[in-house]
Scaffold this motif. Sequence first.
Motif, PDB file in Angstrom:
ATOM      1  N   HIS A 192       0.407  -1.641  -0.735  1.00  0.00           N
ATOM      2  CA  HIS A 192       0.547  -0.530   0.166  1.00  0.00           C
ATOM      3  C   HIS A 192       0.648   1.143  -0.369  1.00  0.00           C
ATOM      4  O   HIS A 192       0.275   1.765   0.599  1.00  0.00           O
ATOM      5  CB  HIS A 192      -1.241  -0.354   1.468  1.00  0.00           C
ATOM      6  N   LYS A 193       2.256   1.178  -0.258  1.00  0.00           N
ATOM      7  CA  LYS A 193       2.816   2.689  -0.296  1.00  0.00           C
ATOM      8  C   LYS A 193       2.905   2.001  -1.627  1.00  0.00           C
ATOM      9  O   LYS A 193       3.382   3.013  -2.779  1.00  0.00           O
ATOM     10  CB  LYS A 193       4.510   1.977  -0.137  1.00  0.00           C
ATOM     11  N   LEU A 194       4.218   1.614  -2.907  1.00  0.00           N
ATOM     12  CA  LEU A 194       4.423   1.590  -3.801  1.00  0.00           C
ATOM     13  C   LEU A 194       3.480   0.424  -5.159  1.00  0.00           C
ATOM     14  O   LEU A 194       3.244   0.802  -5.632  1.00  0.00           O
ATOM     15  CB  LEU A 194       5.950   0.908  -4.187  1.00  0.00           C
ATOM     16  N   VAL A 195       2.664  -0.689  -3.926  1.00  0.00           N
ATOM     17  CA  VAL A 195       1.914  -1.670  -4.807  1.00  0.00           C
ATOM     18  C   VAL A 195       0.654  -1.001  -4.069  1.00  0.00           C
ATOM     19  O   VAL A 195       0.421  -2.185  -2.601  1.00  0.00           O
ATOM     20  CB  VAL A 195       2.771  -3.087  -5.119  1.00  0.00           C
ATOM     21  N   CYS A 196      -0.069  -1.271  -4.435  1.00  0.00           N
ATOM     22  CA  CYS A 196      -1.653  -1.007  -3.959  1.00  0.00           C
ATOM     23  C   CYS A 196      -2.789  -1.742  -4.634  1.00  0.00           C
ATOM     24  O   CYS A 196      -2.751  -2.636  -5.768  1.00  0.00           O
ATOM     25  CB  CYS A 196      -2.320   0.187  -4.169  1.00  0.00           C
ATOM     26  N   ASP A 197      -3.464  -2.689  -3.633  1.00  0.00           N
ATOM     27  CA  ASP A 197      -4.828  -3.382  -4.172  1.00  0.00           C
ATOM     28  C   ASP A 197      -5.769  -2.001  -3.943  1.00  0.00           C
ATOM     29  O   ASP A 197      -5.675  -0.594  -4.031  1.00  0.00           O
ATOM     30  CB  ASP A 197      -5.260  -4.631  -3.902  1.00  0.00           C
ATOM     31  N   ASN A 198      -7.306  -2.463  -4.238  1.00  0.00           N
ATOM     32  CA  ASN A 198      -8.073  -0.934  -4.192  1.00  0.00           C
ATOM     33  C   ASN A 198      -8.371  -0.466  -2.980  1.00  0.00           C
ATOM     34  O   ASN A 198      -8.392   0.626  -2.778  1.00  0.00           O
ATOM     35  CB  ASN A 198      -9.738  -1.989  -4.411  1.00  0.00           C
ATOM     36  N   ALA A 199      -7.261  -1.148  -1.788  1.00  0.00           N
ATOM     37  CA  ALA A 199      -7.729   0.166  -0.563  1.00  0.00           C
ATOM     38  C   ALA A 199      -6.780   0.543  -0.855  1.00  0.00           C
ATOM     39  O   ALA A 199      -6.201   2.063  -0.229  1.00  0.00           O
ATOM     40  CB  ALA A 199      -7.439  -1.216   0.735  1.00  0.00           C
ATOM     41  N   GLY A 200      -5.795   0.443  -0.929  1.00  0.00           N
ATOM     42  CA  GLY A 200      -4.049   1.844  -0.670  1.00  0.00           C
ATOM     43  C   GLY A 200      -4.555   2.923  -2.506  1.00  0.00           C
ATOM     44  O   GLY A 200      -3.876   3.527  -2.275  1.00  0.00           O
ATOM     45  N   ALA A 201      -5.358   2.132  -2.870  1.00  0.00           N
ATOM     46  CA  ALA A 201      -5.384   2.827  -4.186  1.00  0.00           C
ATOM     47  C   ALA A 201      -6.168   4.306  -4.055  1.00  0.00           C
ATOM     48  O   ALA A 201      -6.793   5.133  -3.915  1.00  0.00           O
ATOM     49  CB  ALA A 201      -5.825   1.999  -5.684  1.00  0.00           C
ATOM     50  N   LEU A 202      -6.798   3.571  -2.861  1.00  0.00           N
ATOM     51  CA  LEU A 202      -8.175   5.224  -2.202  1.00  0.00           C
ATOM     52  C   LEU A 202      -6.959   6.045  -0.957  1.00  0.00           C
ATOM     53  O   LEU A 202      -7.749   6.715  -1.277  1.00  0.00           O
ATOM     54  CB  LEU A 202      -8.955   4.821  -1.692  1.00  0.00           C
ATOM     55  N   ASP A 203      -5.977   5.660  -1.087  1.00  0.00           N
ATOM     56  CA  ASP A 203      -5.157   6.327   0.061  1.00  0.00           C
ATOM     57  C   ASP A 203      -4.123   6.874  -0.026  1.00  0.00           C
ATOM     58  O   ASP A 203      -2.552   7.234   0.466  1.00  0.00           O
ATOM     59  CB  ASP A 203      -5.052   5.337   1.365  1.00  0.00           C
ATOM     60  N   ILE A 204      -3.519   6.530  -1.643  1.00  0.00           N
ATOM     61  CA  ILE A 204      -2.519   7.133  -2.525  1.00  0.00           C
ATOM     62  C   ILE A 204      -2.018   9.209  -1.864  1.00  0.00           C
ATOM     63  O   ILE A 204      -2.804   9.722  -1.906  1.00  0.00           O
ATOM     64  CB  ILE A 204      -2.112   7.084  -3.730  1.00  0.00           C
ATOM     65  N   ASP A 205      -1.416   9.238  -1.361  1.00  0.00           N
ATOM     66  CA  ASP A 205      -0.718  10.635  -0.658  1.00  0.00           C
ATOM     67  C   ASP A 205      -0.346  11.626  -1.772  1.00  0.00           C
ATOM     68  O   ASP A 205      -0.136  12.897  -1.142  1.00  0.00           O
ATOM     69  CB  ASP A 205       0.167  10.632   1.031  1.00  0.00           C
ATOM     70  N   ALA A 206       0.012  11.520  -2.784  1.00  0.00           N
ATOM     71  CA  ALA A 206       0.300  12.126  -4.527  1.00  0.00           C
ATOM     72  C   ALA A 206       0.173  11.763  -5.714  1.00  0.00           C
ATOM     73  O   ALA A 206      -0.271  10.441  -5.590  1.00  0.00           O
ATOM     74  CB  ALA A 206       1.775  12.725  -3.390  1.00  0.00           C
ATOM     75  N   VAL A 207      -0.173  12.610  -6.472  1.00  0.00           N
ATOM     76  CA  VAL A 207      -0.451  12.384  -7.988  1.00  0.00           C
ATOM     77  C   VAL A 207       0.936  12.049  -8.192  1.00  0.00           C
ATOM     78  O   VAL A 207       1.950  12.297  -8.226  1.00  0.00           O
ATOM     79  CB  VAL A 207      -1.109  13.476  -8.084  1.00  0.00           C
ATOM     80  N   PRO A 208       1.355  10.381  -8.313  1.00  0.00           N
ATOM     81  CA  PRO A 208       2.583   9.565  -8.671  1.00  0.00           C
ATOM     82  C   PRO A 208       2.356  10.104 -10.291  1.00  0.00           C
ATOM     83  O   PRO A 208       1.451  11.138 -11.547  1.00  0.00           O
ATOM     84  CB  PRO A 208       1.768   8.443  -9.146  1.00  0.00           C
ATOM     85  N   LYS A 209       3.963  10.713 -10.647  1.00  0.00           N
ATOM     86  CA  LYS A 209       4.025  10.730 -12.393  1.00  0.00           C
ATOM     87  C   LYS A 209       3.670  10.107 -13.263  1.00  0.00           C
ATOM     88  O   LYS A 209       2.728  10.322 -14.061  1.00  0.00           O
ATOM     89  CB  LYS A 209       5.309  11.094 -12.623  1.00  0.00           C
ATOM     90  N   ARG A 210       4.060   8.519 -12.687  1.00  0.00           N
ATOM     91  CA  ARG A 210       3.894   7.262 -13.388  1.00  0.00           C
ATOM     92  C   ARG A 210       3.325   6.013 -12.899  1.00  0.00           C
ATOM     93  O   ARG A 210       3.565   5.877 -11.512  1.00  0.00           O
ATOM     94  CB  ARG A 210       4.903   7.280 -14.180  1.00  0.00           C
ATOM     95  N   LEU A 211       1.417   6.108 -12.822  1.00  0.00           N
ATOM     96  CA  LEU A 211       1.195   5.079 -12.897  1.00  0.00           C
ATOM     97  C   LEU A 211       0.661   3.963 -13.722  1.00  0.00           C
ATOM     98  O   LEU A 211       0.622   4.293 -15.000  1.00  0.00           O
ATOM     99  CB  LEU A 211      -0.492   5.935 -12.334  1.00  0.00           C
ATOM    100  N   ALA A 212       0.993   2.772 -12.780  1.00  0.00           N
ATOM    101  CA  ALA A 212       0.651   1.447 -13.165  1.00  0.00           C
ATOM    102  C   ALA A 212      -0.505   0.855 -12.772  1.00  0.00           C
ATOM    103  O   ALA A 212      -0.529   0.925 -11.974  1.00  0.00           O
ATOM    104  CB  ALA A 212       2.242   0.576 -14.057  1.00  0.00           C
ATOM    105  N   ILE A 213      -1.541   0.038 -13.370  1.00  0.00           N
ATOM    106  CA  ILE A 213      -2.341  -0.718 -13.417  1.00  0.00           C
ATOM    107  C   ILE A 213      -2.451  -1.539 -14.288  1.00  0.00           C
ATOM    108  O   ILE A 213      -2.498  -1.058 -14.795  1.00  0.00           O
ATOM    109  CB  ILE A 213      -3.794   0.675 -13.314  1.00  0.00           C
TER     110      ILE A 213
END
Length: 474
Positions: free
Chosen positions: A166-187
């Motif tokens: 839930h920091k670098l690798v998130c599931d649905n729960a962690g995806a809701l608490d990302i603390d800053a807009v990532p420059k590059r996001l992989a899904i």
Amino acid sequence: MAQRFDVLVIGGGPGGYVAAIRAAQLGLTVACCESNPYADPKGEPRLGGTCLNVGCIPSKALLHTSHLFAEAAHGFAAQGISVGAPAIDVPTMIGRKNAIVDQLTSGIRGLFKKNKVTLLKGHGAFAGGGEGAWQVRVGEETVAAGQVIVATGSRARHLPGVPVDHKLVCDNAGALDIDAVPKRLAIVGAGVIGLEMGSVWRRLGAEVTILEALPDFLAVADADVAKEAAKLFRKQGLDIRLGVTIGEVKTSKKGVSVAYADKTGAAQHLEADRLIVSIGRVPNTDGLAAEVVGLKLDERGRVEVDAHCRTNLPGVWAVGDVVRGPMLAHKAMEEAVMVAERIAGQAGHCNLDTIPWVLYTSPEIAWVGRTEQQLKADGVTYKAGRIPFAANGRALGMGETAGFVKMLADARTDRILGVHVIGANASELIAEAVVAMEFGAASEDLARICHAHPTLSEVMHEAALACDGRPLHF
């Protein structure tokens, strides 16, 4: 002496808390057990399940905020509104989302008190049966109930060998608490969660790449809708890559590296600051102690039930994500009401054929019933009416002209077989189609109903008219 109830519900998610409330309304003594705190600051069990705490509700809050941001950045100017370059305060956005969740979870507790539902804190597991009641272990105590409703929900499926931190690798729960807009996001995964979370962070400025194993985009949806959605999403900036096979995933201080094979089999890799894994969900039957009482599970770990959600054990029922059918909160709620009413001797029912599906992307996507490809595969003769939102006055005024409504009706009886919407407010518009199909309406029935003008609902009206080749405004 152990506490005894008419009904014990295991799990406090949408299926569980609704079953408990409805059973209590019908005069039964009811308890509901829940153990998951969902990051509650006091460690207390949180009602509402995945949907309310880390799913449907919080994701829609983020989608709304990101939609407003995108409108301010790209949509206002066309309407003569000048606000300058918008900025996003991610902690404030997350805080607003959390406040909404807190309000609703506490609201369910209030509903339990209002309806005299006893909340038991702890994980529920079968301990045996006897004297006309099932024994269920909840935390440190054992309670008895004449009827048990299993509503333990589901959890996110993870990639084998890829820890979710839930920091670098998130599931649905962690995806809701990302603390800053990532420059590059992989899904990984182009399903509902992947597309919705991808939409949130893409609108806020992230470069989003979605890797999907299936060769077809949104294969569960009508093919015309999927084709239109893929075109619109890619135009918005979502990089959607289909037919991929995920290989090794590495994390480092610099971010995440994903190795994969593309649809040709060629080796590729993707560098990102964050990775969201959204490859489906698995039922929560671990720890239920199903084997103690002989509760039957299928090969996917789901509780086996009949059309009325009865299990193989007398007086034991199961609803929601833990049984067959779509993993949707509203489906769980419908099954919950049905089961509570049947326990009380009423004739509750749940029609899985009229459960609507919704993706809260922009534009929204919603459908109910059968797709055109399903009708063709089954040899059903049908007629279709399709009307674009671009032909609707309200849509033009709103600047929301993307998409269409497509209605499919039986060529012989005119009965509506499916309705598919991609466009503004699709999540609300689909309700009319659900009502029509639940009561066996024909496309002519909707064509004869007066729809207010100017409204987006007129596109549904025109699609019904188009089934008979007589649209008035297209």
